[in-house]
Design a protein around this motif. Structure first.
Motif: not given
Length: 354
Positions: A37-47, A83-90, A154-159, A97-101
């Motif tokens: 699981p990503v750490p507490d306080g992190w943010l998930i970016g979506v586009a 380095d940060f985990p990401f997935a490119f979907g076309g 490459y990062a893989m995501f679940s949950g 990302i961490s809260p500092q970023d």
């Protein structure tokens, strides 16, 4: 190590993903022990690109692809290559990302949305979603790191968290407004130079499979069945030819690459792109090594590193396969859909793009 790298190591923003062990063997991707699981306080970016299907139908696939890749390029550059985990979907992207970023990522996303609107004539939705908002829904964002080759992972995501975050963005929640007119993100390193790759085994199959119910065990079995079918096929269905994707000059994405550059008039940027890509084309065409760059090694790594299969709360694959494999996959997926286990999309075509 630069000052920014020292600071990022000290505050722990790099530790989560950089220290994560990689796994090999794509068939293992549904093993829950691989995901953290990503750490507490992190943010998930979506586009994502609004009405991307319509744009692709209007033969604007490269523009859509460029817009989605620009999200990752701009955030990568804003984070100074950390380095940060990401997935490119076309037609979009997801990342954590961490809260500092957060501020740097937010500015990059806002500028990218403006650039996509003004230079590509597409509409890009962007959002940053706190992980706490996702966990409040009983969901999570867990990350694994898959080694596609000895050179790249490459990062893989679940949950279920990425899917919820994207749906929330489409409802207008957590969205980031576009930056001021004329804003241009740092898209250094973004290019679009390879030509289409015709199918060698019969057809190119694009596939997306997402869960349709809370029965995670049934969905896991489905994904494992699909991956097993694909793994048994020649080259595991990799759509990139063993010799690498074709190159030609002028490159098909030269105008988009010029738009991505900063500084100078568009005319000058186009000249620069054409000159540089001609130089690169000649290196590959004549197999000339220069400054430590060896065309054959580079192209081999392009083949090995291709991310033609990924998992981000759903399985995405682009396969070069025989019609018989496509039929077998469609049959298995139709049965899963009828059982309420999954929703899926399949598209058969003659060529793939990188």
């Amino acid at each position: 190590m630069s000052v920014s790298q020292d600071q990022s190591a000290a505050d722990g923003r790099d530790d989560f993903y950089r220290a994560m062990p990689v796994f090999r063997g794509f068939a293992n991707l549904m093993d829950p022990s691989l995901y953290r699981p990503v750490p507490d306080g992190w943010l998930i970016g979506v586009a994502d690109i609004v009405q991307s299907t319509k744009a692709i139908a209007n033969n604007r696939y490269k523009a859509v692809n460029m817009a989605g890749a620009a999200v990752i390029a701009s955030v990568t550059n804003a984070l100074e290559g950390r380095d940060f985990p990401f997935a490119f979907g076309g037609d979009g992207a997801s990342f954590a990302i961490s809260p500092q970023d957060a501020d740097a990522a937010r500015d990059a996303l806002a500028a990218t949305a403006t650039w996509v609107k003004e230079d590509l004539d597409l509409s890009l939705r962007v959002a940053l979603v706190p992980i706490e908002a996702i966990r409040a829904q009983g969901l999570d964002v867990r990350v694994a790191r898959y080694a596609a080759s000895p050179h790249v992972s490459y990062a893989m995501f679940s949950g279920g968290g990425l899917a919820w975050a994207e749906a929330a963005m489409k409802r207008g929640e957590f969205t980031i407004p576009m930056a001021s007119p004329g804003a241009h993100p740092d898209l250094t390193g973004l290019s679009c130079r390879f030509s289409e790759m015709p199918a060698e085994r019969g057809l190119i199959l694009s596939m997306l499979i997402v869960p349709a119910s809370a029965d995670s065990a049934a969905f896991r079995r489905l994904i494992e069945d699909v991956v097993t079918l694909v793994e048994r096929s020649p080259g595991a269905g990799r759509p990139v030819p063993s010799s690498g994707p074709r190159m030609r000059w002028p490159t098909p994405g030269a105008d988009y690459e010029a738009l991505a550059q900063r500084g100078g008039s568009l005319f000058v940027r186009r000249l620069s792109v054409h000159a540089w890509t001609l130089f690169a084309y000649l290196l590959f065409r004549l197999n000339i090594s220069a400054g430590g760059f060896v065309p054959q090694i580079y192209m081999q790594q392009v083949v090995e590193n291709s991310d033609f299969r990924k998992y981000d709360d759903g399985l995405r694959m682009v396969l070069d396969c025989k019609p018989e494999l496509a039929d077998a996959l469609e049959s298995r997926l139709a049965a899963a859909a009828a059982a309420g286990t999954a929703r899926y999309g399949l598209h058969r075509q003659d060529a793939a793009m990188m």
